[in-house]
Design a protein around this motif. Structure first.
Motif, PDB file in Angstrom:
ATOM      1  N   LEU A 194      12.129 -13.292  24.003  1.00 20.37           N
ATOM      2  CA  LEU A 194      11.086 -13.008  22.696  1.00 20.37           C
ATOM      3  C   LEU A 194      10.808 -11.810  22.428  1.00 20.37           C
ATOM      4  N   LYS A 195      10.671 -11.165  21.429  1.00 16.50           N
ATOM      5  CA  LYS A 195      10.399  -9.942  21.132  1.00 16.50           C
ATOM      6  C   LYS A 195       9.012  -9.616  20.456  1.00 16.50           C
ATOM      7  N   ASP A 196       8.101  -8.593  20.758  1.00 18.44           N
ATOM      8  CA  ASP A 196       6.862  -8.541  20.111  1.00 18.44           C
ATOM      9  C   ASP A 196       6.912  -8.822  18.775  1.00 18.44           C
ATOM     10  N   GLY A 197       6.094  -9.719  18.092  1.00 15.79           N
ATOM     11  CA  GLY A 197       6.064  -9.870  16.569  1.00 15.79           C
ATOM     12  C   GLY A 197       6.855 -11.042  16.225  1.00 15.79           C
ATOM     13  N   ASP A 198       7.577 -11.537  17.201  1.00 17.16           N
ATOM     14  CA  ASP A 198       8.337 -12.887  16.747  1.00 17.16           C
ATOM     15  C   ASP A 198       7.484 -13.874  16.150  1.00 17.16           C
ATOM     16  N   VAL A 247       1.865 -22.541  13.763  1.00 14.59           N
ATOM     17  CA  VAL A 247       2.785 -21.226  13.831  1.00 14.59           C
ATOM     18  C   VAL A 247       1.857 -19.975  14.674  1.00 14.59           C
ATOM     19  N   CYS A 248       2.463 -19.423  15.477  1.00 19.63           N
ATOM     20  CA  CYS A 248       1.711 -18.027  16.027  1.00 19.63           C
ATOM     21  C   CYS A 248       2.584 -16.945  15.832  1.00 19.63           C
ATOM     22  N   ILE A 249       2.118 -15.606  16.354  1.00 17.24           N
ATOM     23  CA  ILE A 249       2.966 -14.554  16.517  1.00 17.24           C
ATOM     24  C   ILE A 249       3.053 -14.125  17.991  1.00 17.24           C
ATOM     25  N   ILE A 253      10.201 -25.318  19.760  1.00 12.18           N
ATOM     26  CA  ILE A 253       9.944 -24.378  19.033  1.00 12.18           C
ATOM     27  C   ILE A 253      11.210 -23.576  18.667  1.00 12.18           C
ATOM     28  N   PHE A 254      10.872 -22.915  17.502  1.00 11.37           N
ATOM     29  CA  PHE A 254      12.035 -21.937  17.129  1.00 11.37           C
ATOM     30  C   PHE A 254      11.484 -20.788  16.736  1.00 11.37           C
ATOM     31  N   VAL A 255      12.175 -19.601  17.101  1.00 13.13           N
ATOM     32  CA  VAL A 255      11.755 -18.097  16.897  1.00 13.13           C
ATOM     33  C   VAL A 255      12.021 -17.892  15.447  1.00 13.13           C
ATOM     34  N   MET A 256      11.477 -17.140  14.528  1.00 11.81           N
ATOM     35  CA  MET A 256      11.818 -16.872  13.351  1.00 11.81           C
ATOM     36  C   MET A 256      11.505 -15.514  13.083  1.00 11.81           C
ATOM     37  N   ASN A 257      12.357 -14.710  12.461  1.00 12.71           N
ATOM     38  CA  ASN A 257      11.983 -13.116  11.977  1.00 12.71           C
ATOM     39  C   ASN A 257      12.040 -13.171  10.465  1.00 12.71           C
ATOM     40  N   LEU A 258      11.139 -12.155   9.724  1.00 18.94           N
ATOM     41  CA  LEU A 258      11.084 -12.233   8.749  1.00 18.94           C
ATOM     42  C   LEU A 258      11.541 -11.044   8.073  1.00 18.94           C
ATOM     43  N   ASN A 259      11.908 -10.821   6.723  1.00 14.07           N
ATOM     44  CA  ASN A 259      12.310  -9.551   6.343  1.00 14.07           C
ATOM     45  C   ASN A 259      11.648  -8.688   5.745  1.00 14.07           C
ATOM     46  N   ASP A 260      11.609  -7.399   5.202  1.00 15.03           N
ATOM     47  CA  ASP A 260      10.334  -6.678   5.142  1.00 15.03           C
ATOM     48  C   ASP A 260       9.602  -7.132   3.396  1.00 15.03           C
TER      49      ASP A 260
END
Length: 402
Positions: A268-272, A287-289, A303-310
């Protein structure tokens, strides 16, 4: 233990019994009547919750006459949420209990009721339960187990002094918790003020499929985890609490996976953004960050990890995921099951969400970060208060103070 006399609970009580289920006697629950109390009717801090009472007839209660409650009875959970405690007040009578609760009816005039309840919540009593557990996954206490619990018994005056001191310490803890809760309410109020109610969308924000802002969605590893640190920490759904990451109870898996998976690819990366997509209906979709733990960490398959665009701020989305609008739309894609429900990543991508301007989302995120800084200070204070509370309780029961 310490300088006080030790006594068995069975020696200072004239009744230790448990309830039963009305259906075993051929009775059904009804809309009104005698209050019927279960474990979930007792809050974690010992308050009785009338909204979670069931009801039985007077005839049924008389058939269960041994478990008819009296004022000042101590209720003690003996299965499931073990050791949950409440004192019966006159306001909830007449009442009865189910088989997961025991009644402790103190008979000795040398015992203060408040003192006994405090002793029953102490680590000293908890350690007695742990010794009785003997390797089983979930301990169900017998009435003999309850009767054999020993507690220190100082003179009555000292019992009352201990109860008073511990009660005042508890009040400080509850006040700090209330301050933290108020900050959570402040964030919710700011969200509504800035964005309106997402259910009705009075500000007319654009509605889009969630997949338009999700750049990555990937589920984790399914493994039998260890309590020992054998490689890498693993985030589970139980670590996701009210939008926050709680690592007080963490499990582990091997860095070199015996089943051949590339473990580092799941780091995991910070902010995922973490989304729980397999769980009970009550918890599914939470959900949590992810916040960097200071070491590499992976996550489980529910759990799935999700990244969001800008176009979508993660802090804003985390708060949006607590709204009724999010939960309503989530219910439309959940596939129910007997034990655990689920939803697919494909349907999650299609789920509609409102999307305010990113500049406004960022303003909200700045506000949240300021509030979180205040919460962090209060949380540190709460942790210290709780540590002091445990230390104070131990000193009281050892006789180091009085």
């Amino acid at each position: 233990m310490g300088k006080w006399e030790m006594v068995r609970l069975g020696d200072i009580s004239d009744l230790i019994t448990k309830g039963t289920t009305p259906t075993t006697l051929g009775y059904s629950f009804q809309d009104a009547g005698i209050n019927f109390i279960k474990i979930e009717s007792i809050g974690e801090t010992g308050e009785l919750i009338p909204d979670k009472f069931q009801h039985i007839s007077e005839e049924c209660s008389q058939k269960l006459k041994r478990s008819i409650l009296k004022e000042n009875d101590i209720l003690f959970s003996i299965a499931g949420a073990l050791g949950r405690i409440a004192i019966v007040s006159a306001e909830i009578l007449p009442a009865n209990i189910n088989q997961a609760l025991a009644i402790i009816r103190i008979s000795s005039e040398q015992v203060d009721l408040e003192y006994v309840t405090i002793a029953l919540r102490s680590n000293y009593v908890f350690e007695q339960f742990q010794k009785q557990k003997q390797g089983v996954a979930q301990l169900n206490l017998s009435l003999k187990n309850i009767a054999d619990i020993t507690i220190p018994l100082p003179p009555m005056e000292v019992q009352r002094q201990i109860a008073d001191v511990i009660d005042r310490a508890s009040v400080l803890i509850e006040k700090r918790k209330a301050q933290i809760d108020k900050l959570d309410l402040l964030v919710k109020a700011q969200f509504i003020e800035m964005f309106g109610d997402p259910v009705t969308n009075p500000k007319g924000w654009e509605m889009i499929p969630l997949g338009e802002v999700a750049t990555k969605i990937r589920s984790g590893l399914s493994r039998k985890l260890s309590s020992d640190d054998i490689g890498v920490p693993v985030i589970r759904s139980t670590n996701m609490i009210n939008g926050q990451l709680d690592i007080s109870d963490i499990k582990y898996w091997y860095l070199d996976d015996p089943q051949g998976a590339d473990v580092p690819s799941y780091y995991l990366k910070d902010g995922d953004v973490l989304v729980n997509f397999i769980n009970s209906n009550e918890h599914i979709g939470k959900v949590c960050i992810y916040k960097d733990m200071g070491r590499d960490c992976i996550y489980t398959t529910n759990i799935f990890v999700m990244n969001l665009n800008d176009q979508c701020n993660t802090t804003w989305f985390n708060q949006y995921a607590k709204t009724q609008a999010y939960k309503f739309r989530l219910n439309n894609i959940i596939q129910p099951a007997v034990n655990q429900s689920s939803f697919t990543t494909a349907n999650y991508r299609k789920m509609l969400m409102l999307l305010p301007p990113i500049s406004l989302q960022n303003q909200f995120a700045t506000f949240v970060h300021r509030v979180e800084a205040q919460k962090s200070v209060l949380q540190q204070s709460l942790t210290k208060l709780e540590q002091n509370y445990k230390s104070l309780m131990q000193k009281c029961f050892r006789g180091d103070i009085f």
